[in-house]
Structures are given as structure tokens and as C-alpha cells.
Scaffold this motif. Structure first.
Motif, PDB file in Angstrom:
ATOM      1  N   SER A  68       0.822  -1.207   0.000  1.00 42.98           N
ATOM      2  CA  SER A  68       0.000   0.000   0.000  1.00 42.98           C
ATOM      3  C   SER A  68       0.861   1.265   0.000  1.00 42.98           C
ATOM      4  O   SER A  68       2.014   1.234   0.449  1.00 42.98           O
ATOM      5  CB  SER A  68      -0.920  -0.002   1.212  1.00 42.98           C
ATOM      6  N   SER A  69       0.300   2.332  -0.519  1.00 44.15           N
ATOM      7  CA  SER A  69       1.001   3.611  -0.563  1.00 44.15           C
ATOM      8  C   SER A  69      -0.012   4.715  -0.831  1.00 44.15           C
ATOM      9  O   SER A  69      -0.943   4.512  -1.611  1.00 44.15           O
ATOM     10  CB  SER A  69       2.039   3.599  -1.686  1.00 44.15           C
ATOM     11  N   THR A  70       0.182   5.847  -0.210  1.00 41.72           N
ATOM     12  CA  THR A  70      -0.636   7.024  -0.539  1.00 41.72           C
ATOM     13  C   THR A  70       0.249   8.048  -1.244  1.00 41.72           C
ATOM     14  O   THR A  70       0.070   8.351  -2.426  1.00 41.72           O
ATOM     15  CB  THR A  70      -1.246   7.639   0.746  1.00 41.72           C
ATOM     16  N   ARG A  71       1.251   8.570  -0.499  1.00 45.94           N
ATOM     17  CA  ARG A  71       2.092   9.654  -1.014  1.00 45.94           C
ATOM     18  C   ARG A  71       2.922   9.229  -2.226  1.00 45.94           C
ATOM     19  O   ARG A  71       2.931   9.901  -3.248  1.00 45.94           O
ATOM     20  CB  ARG A  71       3.081  10.131   0.075  1.00 45.94           C
ATOM     21  N   THR A  72       3.639   8.098  -2.095  1.00 38.72           N
ATOM     22  CA  THR A  72       4.597   7.728  -3.139  1.00 38.72           C
ATOM     23  C   THR A  72       3.868   7.425  -4.443  1.00 38.72           C
ATOM     24  O   THR A  72       4.234   7.917  -5.505  1.00 38.72           O
ATOM     25  CB  THR A  72       5.416   6.503  -2.679  1.00 38.72           C
ATOM     26  N   ARG A 121       7.014  -0.843  -6.039  1.00 37.37           N
ATOM     27  CA  ARG A 121       7.083  -0.972  -4.573  1.00 37.37           C
ATOM     28  C   ARG A 121       6.777  -2.427  -4.235  1.00 37.37           C
ATOM     29  O   ARG A 121       5.803  -3.004  -4.746  1.00 37.37           O
ATOM     30  CB  ARG A 121       6.083  -0.063  -3.873  1.00 37.37           C
ATOM     31  N   HIS A 151      14.490   3.289  -0.010  1.00 39.15           N
ATOM     32  CA  HIS A 151      13.399   4.117  -0.544  1.00 39.15           C
ATOM     33  C   HIS A 151      14.083   5.381  -1.072  1.00 39.15           C
ATOM     34  O   HIS A 151      14.000   6.467  -0.501  1.00 39.15           O
ATOM     35  CB  HIS A 151      12.403   4.437   0.581  1.00 39.15           C
ATOM     36  N   GLN A 154      12.286   8.791  -1.714  1.00 38.29           N
ATOM     37  CA  GLN A 154      11.891   9.444  -0.452  1.00 38.29           C
ATOM     38  C   GLN A 154      13.095  10.185   0.132  1.00 38.29           C
ATOM     39  O   GLN A 154      12.991  11.348   0.535  1.00 38.29           O
ATOM     40  CB  GLN A 154      11.373   8.404   0.544  1.00 38.29           C
ATOM     41  N   PRO A 279       8.437  11.196   6.934  1.00 41.75           N
ATOM     42  CA  PRO A 279       8.096  10.724   5.583  1.00 41.75           C
ATOM     43  C   PRO A 279       6.615  10.390   5.415  1.00 41.75           C
ATOM     44  O   PRO A 279       6.135  10.262   4.286  1.00 41.75           O
ATOM     45  CB  PRO A 279       8.958   9.461   5.421  1.00 41.75           C
ATOM     46  N   GLY A 280       5.894  10.241   6.543  1.00 40.29           N
ATOM     47  CA  GLY A 280       4.497   9.822   6.481  1.00 40.29           C
ATOM     48  C   GLY A 280       4.406   8.331   6.229  1.00 40.29           C
ATOM     49  O   GLY A 280       5.382   7.730   5.772  1.00 40.29           O
ATOM     50  N   PRO A 281       3.260   7.718   6.517  1.00 42.50           N
ATOM     51  CA  PRO A 281       2.115   8.313   7.191  1.00 42.50           C
ATOM     52  C   PRO A 281       2.439   8.616   8.662  1.00 42.50           C
ATOM     53  O   PRO A 281       3.128   7.819   9.306  1.00 42.50           O
ATOM     54  CB  PRO A 281       1.030   7.234   7.087  1.00 42.50           C
TER      55      PRO A 281
HETATM   56  N1   CP Z   1       6.581   7.940   2.663  1.00 40.45           N
HETATM   57  C1   CP Z   1       5.919   6.963   2.053  1.00 40.45           C
HETATM   58  O1   CP Z   1       6.509   6.069   1.432  1.00 40.45           O
HETATM   59  O2   CP Z   1       4.545   7.039   2.177  1.00 40.45           O
HETATM   60  P1   CP Z   1       3.504   6.074   1.441  1.00 40.45           P
HETATM   61  O3   CP Z   1       3.614   4.717   2.077  1.00 40.45           O
HETATM   62  O4   CP Z   1       2.146   6.723   1.655  1.00 40.45           O
HETATM   63  O5   CP Z   1       3.858   6.014  -0.009  1.00 40.45           O
END
Ligand code: CP
Length: 335
Positions: A68-72, A121, A151, A154, A279-281
Motif C-alpha cells: 500500500s502507498s498514498t504519497r509515493t 514498490r 526508498h 523518499q 516521511p508519512g504516514p
Molecule cells: N513515505 C511513504 O513512502 O509514504 P507512502 O507509504 O504513503 O507512499
């Protein structure tokens, strides 16, 4: 060949241009600076009314996110679209891999659709490296985070954010706080900071969340947050990566927050102009207090914005390296 040499050979063309982006291992200061400078030139594109440049027009980028990923994922997609590429987001939960097809077979099928770049990813460390070794020449592989390994985009967007706020790396003291053991982000950040010439990288966390050989990555260890924040210019907070934890490494999240959570009181132990990154989340009340995450020293949302420019830089540079290599190979074949 050393690990550094093989990482360099796989990622760079013979004349040193980027062709895959898998890890920061083997990449020197001038290449990392070139990525940062190229990203700087793309920031302006994101401020235009029409946010597009034609650098990847006619190219197909496939986002392959097995985790899962939101930002990347969303910033890679925006970056590819701002470069005018055609973008395919493969939904792994409904793709053939969920029906038993191997990663290699899925890739062969996607290559047969004349894809030019895969953004990958994967929960397994080394998966993007494996793909880069077997993919058709001319196709670029970009690592969007593999297991605990790396990563790199990032880390580079973090470096861009640091450079914007501090204008330099030499003389900077940077603290990375929390779950270093399971963090691919921390490994890439330590590498990037050392390559770019930061004065000191300090990792701060409980011994159960630090890799045994952490100093060998190029950092100093502190177990006490307040003492560890002394003279620090940049604080990078990390989340507890429960999905990668095996066994009981912590008494409780509450206990962790009490000792290692960054709140306004603890932040005062760093330099007054220290910036706070993540880096989030983010998990509010676990590794960071809301007043800090949303406070004047936080640059967390700048990091997200910079993710688009860095990913545009890496994708355009890798495609350009692949094209240069293809041209050189064709010229050689004609002789
Ligand atoms: N920083 C980062 O990789 O966030 P995501 O998991 O939301 O992509």
C-alpha cells in the motif's frame, strides 16, 4: 565486484548517466546534486496553470505497487503525468499476481505492451533490483520502496526539503528518531546525508528498534531523545512499522510516545531553528504530537510537494540515460 560497484554498474550507463534508480549505494555526490538541481528546475512546473512539460511524451510508465502507498504512488503518478507520459496504475489486488502468476510473467506481459518504465514498490527487499537485472534493455526501473532495504526517491525528496530550508549539507547535524530497524527510509536517508556531506547523522531510539550494526551505516547512536537532540538542525521522525515487526519489541505505543514521541517540550532541546520532518504516514500521539506536526517548525507537507519534483527528475533522467544507452548500442552494432 563490491556491492557499491555492482549497484553502480546496474544503475548507471558506462558514461555515468542514471538508467535505473534502485538504491543510493554507489551513487556519488555529483549525481545526487544533479538530481536535486533537476528537481529544483521542475518545482516551477508545479506552479504553472498548465502543469506539463513534454519530456516523457509518448512514453508509458507503469506503477506496480505490491504494497500500500498514498504519497509515493500518487506523487509518482502526478510526476509522470506532468512529464506527459501515459500512466498505467496496475491494481495488484485484482491483477494476475493475485491469481498465482509469477512476478516475472506479469512483467513479461507488461513489457509486451511496450512499457518504458516500471515504478515498483514491493515488500521483499531486492525485488526492484531483481526486475532491473532481467528487464528488456531500454526499460527503466525505479524503486518506490522495497522491504527494509531502500526508498531512494523518499530520501532524495527529503534532501531537497533540507536544502531548501538550510541551503547546505556541510555543518548540518541531523537526527533520525524512532523505528530505524524496520525503516528503508532511514537507510536511504543516512546514505544520502553522508554522500552529500552532512556533518553528523544521529539515530535515536530504543535498542530494540535499532539494527545491530547501525553505526556501520554511517551514524552515531543515542538512546535518550532529549540528549540526542542537542545541537540538531534537522529532526526526522519515523513511524513504528508494525507491519514489519516480529515479536514484542516495545512495551506499548503509550510508553514509546512518553520516551521517544516528539512534543513541544522535547523539540526545545534541538536548535531553535531546527526543522521537523516525517516521511508519512504520521501517527499523531505515537511518534509525534499534533502541535509539532502542524507547528511552525514542521516541513512535513513541503516534503510531499517536493516528492513530485524529485520523481519528475529521477524519471526524466533515467529515461534519458536509457535512450543514450540504446543509441550507443545501436551505433556500436553499425560499426
Ligand atoms: N513515505 C511513504 O513512502 O509514504 P507512502 O507509504 O504513503 O507512499
Amino acid at each position: 565486484m563490491t556491492t557499491e560497484e555492482s549497484a553502480r554498474a546496474l544503475q548507471l550507463t558506462p558514461d555515468g548517466q542514471l538508467r535505473h534508480f534502485l538504491t543510493l549505494d554507489g551513487l556519488d555526490q555529483s549525481l545526487l546534486t544533479q538530481i536535486l538541481d533537476t528537481a529544483d528546475s521542475f518545482i516551477e512546473v508545479g506552479e504553472r496553470r498548465i502543469k506539463k512539460v513534454p519530456l516523457l511524451r509518448g512514453r508509458t510508465v507503469v506503477n506496480l505497487f505490491f504494497e500500500s502507498s498514498t504519497r509515493t504512488r500518487s506523487t509518482f503518478e502526478l510526476a509522470a503525468k506532468r512529464l506527459s507520459a501515459d500512466v498505467l496504475n496496475l491494481d495488484i489486488s485484482t491483477s494476475a499476481t493475485s491469481k498465482g502468476e509469477s512476478l516475472s510473467d506479469t512483467l513479461l506481459n507488461l513489457e509486451a505492451m511496450a512499457s518504458d518504465m516500471f515504478v515498483v514498490r514491493h515488500s521483499r527487499s531486492g525485488a526492484p533490483h531483481f526486475i532491473a537485472e532481467s528487464v528488456t534493455p531500454g526499460v527503466a526501473i525505479i524503486n518506490a520502496g522495497d522491504g527494509r532495504h531502500a526508498h531512494p526517491t523518499q530520501a532524495m525528496l527529503d534532501m531537497l526539503t533540507i536544502r531548501q530550508h538550510k541551503q547546505r549539507f556541510d555543518g548540518l547535524k541531523v537526527a533520525i528518531v524512532g523505528d530505524i530497524l524496520h525503516s528503508r527510509v532511514a537507510r536511504s536517508q543516512i546514505r544520502a546525508l553522508n554522500t552529500l556531506g552532512a556533518e553528523e547523522v544521529r539515530v535515536i531510539g530504543p535498542s530494540t528498534l535499532l539494527p545491530r550494526d547501525v553505526e556501520s551505516l554511517g551514524c552515531r547512536v543515542e538512546y535518550d531523545l532529549k540528549a540526542g537532540l542537542k545541537d540538531i538542525d534537522v529532526i526526522i521522525m519515523l513511524r513504528l512499522q508494525r507491519e514489519r515487526m516480529e515479536g514484542a519489541l516495545l512495551p506499548s505505543e503509550r510508553e514509546f510516545y512518553k520516551v521517544y514521541g516528539l512534543n513541544t517540550d522535547k523539540l526545545a532541546y534541538a536548535k531553535p531553528d531546527a526543522i521537523v520532518m516525517h516521511p508519512g504516514p504520521i501517527n499523531r500521539g505515537v511518534e509525534i504530537e499534533s502541535a509539532v506536526a502542524d507547528g511552525p517548525q514542521s516541513v512535513i507537507l513541503n516534503q510531499v510537494t517536493n516528492g513530485i519534483a524529485i520523481r519528475m527528475a529521477v524519471m526524466s533522467m533515467a529515461m534519458s540515460g536509457q535512450l543514450a544507452q540504446r543509441a550507443a548500442t545501436e551505433a556500436e552494432a553499425r560499426v
